[in-house]
Design a protein around this motif. Structure first.
Motif, PDB file in Angstrom:
ATOM      1  N   ALA A  57       0.851  -1.185   0.000  1.00  8.49           N
ATOM      2  CA  ALA A  57       0.000   0.000   0.000  1.00  8.49           C
ATOM      3  C   ALA A  57       0.885   1.232   0.000  1.00  8.49           C
ATOM      4  O   ALA A  57       1.830   1.310   0.747  1.00  8.49           O
ATOM      5  N   SER A  59       0.196   3.826   1.194  1.00  4.72           N
ATOM      6  CA  SER A  59      -0.136   4.632   2.352  1.00  4.72           C
ATOM      7  C   SER A  59       0.735   4.341   3.548  1.00  4.72           C
ATOM      8  O   SER A  59       0.960   5.177   4.389  1.00  4.72           O
ATOM      9  N   PHE A  60       1.189   3.109   3.673  1.00  7.05           N
ATOM     10  CA  PHE A  60       1.943   2.791   4.887  1.00  7.05           C
ATOM     11  C   PHE A  60       3.314   3.417   4.848  1.00  7.05           C
ATOM     12  O   PHE A  60       4.128   3.044   4.042  1.00  7.05           O
ATOM     13  N   PRO A  61       3.579   4.352   5.681  1.00  4.03           N
ATOM     14  CA  PRO A  61       4.909   4.952   5.684  1.00  4.03           C
ATOM     15  C   PRO A  61       5.869   4.136   6.524  1.00  4.03           C
ATOM     16  O   PRO A  61       6.597   4.649   7.348  1.00  4.03           O
ATOM     17  N   LYS A 197       7.542  15.388  -0.063  1.00  8.91           N
ATOM     18  CA  LYS A 197       6.522  15.249   0.979  1.00  8.91           C
ATOM     19  C   LYS A 197       5.162  15.063   0.348  1.00  8.91           C
ATOM     20  O   LYS A 197       4.239  15.834   0.566  1.00  8.91           O
ATOM     21  N   ALA A 199       1.565  14.119  -0.275  1.00  5.68           N
ATOM     22  CA  ALA A 199       0.460  13.916   0.656  1.00  5.68           C
ATOM     23  C   ALA A 199      -0.097  12.517   0.514  1.00  5.68           C
ATOM     24  O   ALA A 199       0.007  11.903  -0.525  1.00  5.68           O
ATOM     25  N   TRP A 200      -0.709  12.072   1.556  1.00  7.81           N
ATOM     26  CA  TRP A 200      -1.177  10.693   1.598  1.00  7.81           C
ATOM     27  C   TRP A 200      -2.159  10.402   0.472  1.00  7.81           C
ATOM     28  O   TRP A 200      -3.207  10.984   0.389  1.00  7.81           O
ATOM     29  N   ASP A 201      -1.798   9.488  -0.382  1.00  8.16           N
ATOM     30  CA  ASP A 201      -2.704   9.039  -1.430  1.00  8.16           C
ATOM     31  C   ASP A 201      -3.282  10.171  -2.247  1.00  8.16           C
ATOM     32  O   ASP A 201      -4.419  10.106  -2.681  1.00  8.16           O
ATOM     33  N   ASP A 202      -2.495  11.186  -2.457  1.00  8.75           N
ATOM     34  CA  ASP A 202      -3.062  12.363  -3.101  1.00  8.75           C
ATOM     35  C   ASP A 202      -2.771  12.332  -4.584  1.00  8.75           C
ATOM     36  O   ASP A 202      -1.624  12.350  -5.005  1.00  8.75           O
ATOM     37  N   ASP A 204      -3.976  14.668  -6.554  1.00 11.78           N
ATOM     38  CA  ASP A 204      -3.997  16.041  -7.060  1.00 11.78           C
ATOM     39  C   ASP A 204      -2.780  16.791  -6.595  1.00 11.78           C
ATOM     40  O   ASP A 204      -2.852  17.967  -6.297  1.00 11.78           O
ATOM     41  N   LEU A 207      -1.975  19.972  -8.582  1.00 14.38           N
ATOM     42  CA  LEU A 207      -2.858  21.106  -8.284  1.00 14.38           C
ATOM     43  C   LEU A 207      -2.488  21.738  -6.964  1.00 14.38           C
ATOM     44  O   LEU A 207      -2.496  22.961  -6.817  1.00 14.38           O
ATOM     45  N   ALA A 208      -2.191  20.872  -5.990  1.00 15.31           N
ATOM     46  CA  ALA A 208      -1.908  21.395  -4.658  1.00 15.31           C
ATOM     47  C   ALA A 208      -0.646  22.236  -4.670  1.00 15.31           C
ATOM     48  O   ALA A 208      -0.545  23.235  -3.981  1.00 15.31           O
ATOM     49  N   GLU A 209       0.327  21.804  -5.473  1.00 18.38           N
ATOM     50  CA  GLU A 209       1.599  22.518  -5.428  1.00 18.38           C
ATOM     51  C   GLU A 209       1.528  23.900  -6.016  1.00 18.38           C
ATOM     52  O   GLU A 209       2.424  24.714  -5.823  1.00 18.38           O
ATOM     53  N   ASP A 213       2.508  27.201   0.186  1.00 12.63           N
ATOM     54  CA  ASP A 213       2.204  27.675   1.535  1.00 12.63           C
ATOM     55  C   ASP A 213       3.445  27.808   2.406  1.00 12.63           C
ATOM     56  O   ASP A 213       3.369  27.726   3.630  1.00 12.63           O
TER      57      ASP A 213
END
Lengths: 416, 209
Positions: A57, A59-61, A197, A199-202, A204, A207-209, A213
């Motif tokens: 997965a 997701s598992f870090p 970095k 994001a978890w399972d992201d 998008d 778009l976020a970048e 921030d």
């Protein structure tokens, strides 16, 4: 695995049907397992063949997987894979040589084989030899039946085994390729995670970048922006306070006026409202009414739009006087013109059959006898013809005699 | 009660006997639709299982945006999932203040601010959140279709004034004026205090003219 048919009968050899893969019916585990592999087109790559690995997965870090990945060296793996490939090719060549030697005896025994596994592997060995190597085909003899004692099954079995081994190695090779691919993918993901970095399972992430921030890029500008926002907040607060104070003042003032003055002021206010309403256009006869809606009342944009005068607006072809139109076109909603179902009903007023506002003489029966067409008048008021011409005699009123009614009935009976 | 890893007790409202917020199940502060979305999401199921106040910080450190639900299917953001976890845990006052005041992770601060607005009494809400109005750090907000830029002070201002933030309807907070009239709070002194006075001085001589 239970047998396909729950009988104790000996298993018949499966016949060759052109165009169909041969079905396996015996229960030799290793062979059937491998043949199942042969038949499946897709295969799920396993992370390692020795131990059960944790699920992949994203997701598992978990640190163990990522550290193990860092230990992986792709170059080494590629070298190993190449070496194995070379070894495999050599082995295949050897197997082919052995095959060609023993081919004639094999072919003679081929037709009577009950061991379907070897026939399949033979068939595949034929494919392999013809597709992969371009060496000339070995001599194909006509199959000759040999009795059981005459057959040389040991050699055939040995060859079959070698075929099976070769196939196993081909399998292993393919699995390794898949593993290598998966490893590469995981490494890429880990690198991206470490660097960006993610994001978890992201999905998008791109778009976020776009919205950056990070603070401290331009401290002064940020501070200035913050100051502006704070000022706006303070201003908002102050305005709210002022509004409240004004209201209180107004209430005080009205208390101090006399009632007459209050009425005067109210009248003024109502006049002002009327003037506003008249300033807008009138609703035309049978004009469609659009309600502005109850939501989004806080929205400033919506409030701007709400001030528009929709009702009074006229467009170029708008008929001012709808009477000039044919009755078919005198409808409220012109979008329904010509559409099915909009033919008869015009508007409530024209369809209403009540007599509103008629407060004349309302005395039941007489009413019904006069204002109405001749057909609907009660029978009493009509022209009397035929048997109805003369008046009827009075009914004998002899109800008081004991059994009076019965006597009357019987007397009538006796006549007939 | 011992730390419960799963959220079964919170989600089943019948016979809820854990810590209450505003005299009810804390999960009642979120709407049922949103609650369902969160509980069915992968993030909640994988990452938010068995978190306590300490491990929640690890998750919060990985947050990259604030927001409610997004997309056609109303998928919840990790921010919202962690908020539900906070509501389940109902941490102590000290812990929440610690979350708020740590300087390193602004999304954790935002999360704690959101929790404070939902869970605490009005007086405490104003007292705790007003210092954050001086924080001008940037936040990434996730709207229904795209991302937008926000700031910590803007987020806190929304929490104090708006009725609906991040897919939750906030309980009505009495106006600051009313609390001041009741002598519960003191009038707010803006961080721009001095500058404001200067501006006022500039304006009033002009008016007198």
């Amino acid at each position: 695995m239970p047998p396909k048919r729950m009988t104790a009968n000996p298993v018949k050899p499966s016949r060759y049907r052109p165009g169909k893969a041969l079905a396996e019916e015996h229960s030799s585990d290793s062979e059937s397992g491998e043949e199942e592999d042969d038949e499946t087109l897709k295969r799920i790559p396993e992370p390692s063949r020795t131990t059960a690995a944790p699920p992949k997965a994203a997701s598992f870090p978990s640190s163990t997987i990522s550290t193990n990945l860092k230990k992986v060296d792709l170059n080494e793996r590629r070298k190993e894979a190449a070496a194995k490939e070379v070894a495999r090719l050599e082995q295949e060549a050897q197997a082919k040589a052995r095959e060609e030697e023993g081919f004639e005896t094999e072919s003679s025994a081929a037709s009577t084989k009950s061991d379907s596994g070897s026939t399949e592997s033979e068939a595949e060995s034929e494919e392999e030899s013809s597709s992969e190597d371009e060496t000339p085909q070995p001599k194909l003899l006509r199959p000759v039946f040999l009795k059981k004692g005459q057959r040389q099954t040991s050699i055939a079995a040995a060859n079959a085994k070698s075929e099976v081994e070769a196939y196993a190695e081909a399998e292993a090779r393919r699995k390794e390729k898949m593993d290598a691919l998966v490893q590469e993918q995981l490494e890429k993901d880990a690198a991206a995670k470490a660097a960006g970095k993610k994001a978890w399972d992201d999905d998008d992430e791109g778009l976020a970048e776009e919205i950056d921030d990070t603070d401290g890029i331009d401290a002064e500008a940020e501070r200035a922006a913050w100051r502006l926002r704070e000022l706006k907040r303070v201003k908002r607060e102050r305005e709210a306070i002022e509004l409240a104070e004004k209201e209180l003042e107004e209430v005080e003032r009205r208390k101090n006026l006399t009632p007459a003055e209050r009425e005067a002021e109210d009248r003024e206010y109502i006049e002002k409202q009327k003037a506003e309403r008249e300033g807008r256009g009138q609703m035309g006869f049978m004009q469609k009414y659009h309600h502005r809606g109850a939501f989004f009342q806080d929205d400033d944009v919506a409030q701007e739009l709400a001030k528009r005068d929709i009702v009074g607006a006229r467009f170029v072809d708008d008929p001012m006087n709808r009477d000039t139109l044919p009755q078919y076109m005198q409808i409220r909603d012109m979008t329904k013109l010509g559409k099915k179902g909009g033919t008869k009903y015009r508007d409530l007023k024209s369809e209403d059959t009540g007599r509103w506002g008629e407060l004349g003489d309302r005395r039941g029966p007489r009413e019904s006898g006069y204002g109405v067409d001749e057909r609907f008048r009660p029978d009493r008021d009509r022209e009397r013809t035929g048997a109805n011409a003369g008046p009827l005699g009075e009914r004998k009123r002899d109800w008081d005699t004991p059994g009076g009614q019965q006597d009357m009935r019987e007397s009538k009976r006796q006549k007939t | 009660m011992a730390h419960q890893a799963d959220s079964k007790r919170m989600l089943d409202n019948r016979g809820y006997s854990g810590r209450t917020l505003h005299s009810g199940n804390p999960a009642a502060l979120l709407e049922k639709a949103v609650l369902d979305r969160i509980v069915e999401s992968y993030y909640w199921k994988e990452q938010c299982f068995g978190l306590n106040e300490a491990t929640l910080c690890d998750r919060a450190a990985e947050l990259t945006c604030i927001g409610g639900t997004f997309g056609v299917a109303q998928k919840p953001t990790p921010f919202l999932c962690l908020l539900l976890k906070l509501l389940q845990l109902v941490p102590e006052r000290d812990v929440v203040l610690c979350y708020l005041r740590q300087p390193d992770f602004k999304y954790l601060t935002a999360l704690a601010a959101f929790y404070v607005r939902l869970a605490w009494e009005p007086k405490d809400v104003y007292a705790t959140l007003e210092p954050l109005l001086a924080d001008c750090r940037k936040l990434r907000r996730r709207t229904r279709e795209a991302f937008a830029m926000g700031y910590v002070d803007q987020f806190v201002d929304d929490l104090l004034t708006k009725e609906r933030v991040c897919a939750t309807s906030l309980q009505k907070l009495p106006r600051r004026r009313d609390l001041e009239d009741l002598d519960v709070l003191e009038p707010r002194v803006s961080p721009l205090g001095e500058e404001l006075e200067e501006i006022d001085e500039d304006v009033s001589p002009a008016e007198e003219d």
